[in-house]
Design an enzyme around this catalytic site. Structure first.
Site, PDB file in Angstrom:
ATOM      1  N   LYS A  74       0.848  -1.101  -0.039  1.00 24.90           N
ATOM      2  CA  LYS A  74      -0.049   0.210  -0.066  1.00 24.90           C
ATOM      3  C   LYS A  74       1.025   1.305   0.050  1.00 24.90           C
ATOM      4  O   LYS A  74       0.664   2.136  -0.774  1.00 24.90           O
ATOM      5  CB  LYS A  74      -0.795  -0.025   1.238  1.00 24.90           C
ATOM      6  CG  LYS A  74      -2.060  -1.104   1.102  1.00 24.90           C
ATOM      7  CD  LYS A  74      -2.878  -1.060   2.537  1.00 24.90           C
ATOM      8  CE  LYS A  74      -2.239  -1.139   3.699  1.00 24.90           C
ATOM      9  NZ  LYS A  74      -1.827  -2.359   4.313  1.00 24.90           N
TER      10      LYS A  74
ATOM     11  N   ARG B 230      11.673  -0.184  11.688  1.00 24.04           N
ATOM     12  CA  ARG B 230      10.393  -0.265  12.590  1.00 24.04           C
ATOM     13  C   ARG B 230      10.321  -1.675  13.376  1.00 24.04           C
ATOM     14  O   ARG B 230      10.751  -2.776  12.844  1.00 24.04           O
ATOM     15  CB  ARG B 230       9.170  -0.665  11.222  1.00 24.04           C
ATOM     16  CG  ARG B 230       8.706   0.711  10.849  1.00 24.04           C
ATOM     17  CD  ARG B 230       7.541   0.526   9.742  1.00 24.04           C
ATOM     18  NE  ARG B 230       6.475  -0.343  10.199  1.00 24.04           N
ATOM     19  CZ  ARG B 230       5.310  -0.633   9.611  1.00 24.04           C
ATOM     20  NH1 ARG B 230       5.175   0.265   8.611  1.00 24.04           N
ATOM     21  NH2 ARG B 230       4.286  -1.204  10.194  1.00 24.04           N
TER      22      ARG B 230
ATOM     23  N   ARG C  89      -0.098  -9.400  13.853  1.00 20.54           N
ATOM     24  CA  ARG C  89      -0.872  -8.461  12.858  1.00 20.54           C
ATOM     25  C   ARG C  89      -1.650  -9.047  11.643  1.00 20.54           C
ATOM     26  O   ARG C  89      -2.549  -8.530  11.142  1.00 20.54           O
ATOM     27  CB  ARG C  89       0.210  -7.546  12.051  1.00 20.54           C
ATOM     28  CG  ARG C  89       0.519  -6.444  13.210  1.00 20.54           C
ATOM     29  CD  ARG C  89       2.149  -6.028  12.736  1.00 20.54           C
ATOM     30  NE  ARG C  89       2.156  -5.276  11.499  1.00 20.54           N
ATOM     31  CZ  ARG C  89       3.374  -5.310  10.901  1.00 20.54           C
ATOM     32  NH1 ARG C  89       4.398  -5.890  11.474  1.00 20.54           N
ATOM     33  NH2 ARG C  89       3.414  -4.676   9.788  1.00 20.54           N
TER      34      ARG C  89
HETATM   35  P1  ADP Z   1       1.074  -2.379   8.168  1.00 21.67           P
HETATM   36  O1  ADP Z   1      -0.041  -2.308   7.189  1.00 21.67           O
HETATM   37  O2  ADP Z   1       2.603  -2.580   7.523  1.00 21.67           O
HETATM   38  O3  ADP Z   1       0.856  -3.110   9.258  1.00 21.67           O
HETATM   39  P2  ADP Z   1       1.097   0.508   9.005  1.00 21.67           P
HETATM   40  O4  ADP Z   1       1.943   1.336   8.972  1.00 21.67           O
HETATM   41  O5  ADP Z   1      -0.183   0.552   8.318  1.00 21.67           O
HETATM   42  O6  ADP Z   1       1.443  -0.865   8.707  1.00 21.67           O
HETATM   43  O7  ADP Z   1       0.485   0.222  10.642  1.00 21.67           O
HETATM   44  C1  ADP Z   1       1.265  -0.080  11.668  1.00 21.67           C
HETATM   45  C2  ADP Z   1       0.423  -0.373  13.084  1.00 21.67           C
HETATM   46  O8  ADP Z   1      -0.026   1.159  13.314  1.00 21.67           O
HETATM   47  C3  ADP Z   1      -0.674  -1.339  12.883  1.00 21.67           C
HETATM   48  O9  ADP Z   1      -0.224  -2.712  13.160  1.00 21.67           O
HETATM   49  C4  ADP Z   1      -1.514  -0.865  14.070  1.00 21.67           C
HETATM   50  O10 ADP Z   1      -1.093  -0.854  15.151  1.00 21.67           O
HETATM   51  C5  ADP Z   1      -1.362   0.877  13.984  1.00 21.67           C
HETATM   52  N1  ADP Z   1      -2.456   1.493  13.055  1.00 21.67           N
HETATM   53  C6  ADP Z   1      -2.323   1.870  11.921  1.00 21.67           C
HETATM   54  N2  ADP Z   1      -3.291   2.439  11.213  1.00 21.67           N
HETATM   55  C7  ADP Z   1      -4.515   1.951  11.978  1.00 21.67           C
HETATM   56  C8  ADP Z   1      -5.835   2.099  12.125  1.00 21.67           C
HETATM   57  N3  ADP Z   1      -6.582   2.660  11.116  1.00 21.67           N
HETATM   58  N4  ADP Z   1      -6.472   1.581  13.344  1.00 21.67           N
HETATM   59  C9  ADP Z   1      -5.625   1.198  14.445  1.00 21.67           C
HETATM   60  N5  ADP Z   1      -4.517   0.892  14.332  1.00 21.67           N
HETATM   61  C10 ADP Z   1      -3.766   1.381  13.243  1.00 21.67           C
END
Ligand code: ADP
Length: 195
Positions: free
Chosen positions: A14, A134, A146
């Site tokens: 994404k 990260r 996750r």
């Molecule tokens: P990825 O999709 O690779 O897991 P992201 O950067 O989108 O990475 O998200 C990393 C972490 O941030 C998630 O595992 C969650 O803990 C938190 N997070 C991100 N977006 C949301 C959301 N919309 N709602 C709740 N938690 C979120």
């Protein structure tokens, strides 16, 4: 306004595709993951709270991320459209987003879901963890957690947009440019239908 959601599990590409979409379509990129990591870097109260959830592979509470998105929409009233990345991640977030957009006389035009097999996803995340710094990408147990959260809490979001006939799957394996072409075709088709 043209508002797009890029949907898919962790590691599905994404972020990579978002950068290219911003450049081609001039959309404003709203990544809740990036916004939360920004709060953590600045050591805000919100960031410190969010870090506890993120390090364990859990979702940050809906109220927190919905608040962040609401603020961003207000701060960028001039935007041509928004690209939501990593949001909405629960059905409650999707319902809230619909309301936030409706209040601003706009709506989601299209949801594109990147489909990638789980083993490929784990490989990508472990590799990303080697260079990204990260903490949630270096521990395979956190990565697996996750995915479980994605299956249980995020996958149902697809149904929300399928009901509204806004959902479309895209094969997310192949070259970055090849996948971008598939995404662009879907967007261009939707834009044509709108005009
Ligand atoms: P990825 O999709 O690779 O897991 P992201 O950067 O989108 O990475 O998200 C990393 C972490 O941030 C998630 O595992 C969650 O803990 C938190 N997070 C991100 N977006 C949301 C959301 N919309 N709602 C709740 N938690 C979120």
């Amino acid at each position: 306004m043209f508002n797009l959601i890029l949907f898919g599990p962790p590691g599905s590409g994404k972020g990579t595709q978002s950068d290219k979409l911003v450049e081609k379509y001039g959309l404003l990129h709203l990544s809740t993951g990036n916004l939360l990591r920004g709060e953590i870097a600045c050591e805000t109260t919100l960031g410190n709270e969010a870090k506890n959830f993120m390090d364990k592979g859990q979702l940050v509470p809906d109220s927190v991320v919905i608040g962040i998105i609401g603020n961003c929409l207000d701060q960028h009233k001039e935007a041509k459209g928004f690209l939501f990345d990593g949001f909405p991640r629960t059905v409650a977030q999707a319902v809230a987003l619909d309301k936030l957009l409706e209040l601003r006389n706009t709506s989601i035009a299209l949801v594109l879901a990147l489909e990638v097999g789980e083993e490929e996803l784990v490989n990508r995340l472990v590799n990303r963890g080697k260079t990204s710094g990260r903490s949630d990408d270096t521990d395979e147990a956190v990565i697996r957690k996750r995915f479980a959260v994605y299956e249980n809490e995020t996958a149902p979001v697809a149904g929300h947009y399928q009901k509204a006939h806004k959902f479309q799957s895209i094969k997310g394996e192949g070259t970055v440019d090849g996948i971008f072409e598939l995404i662009s075709e879907a967007i261009d088709k939707r834009i044509e239908q709108k005009v």
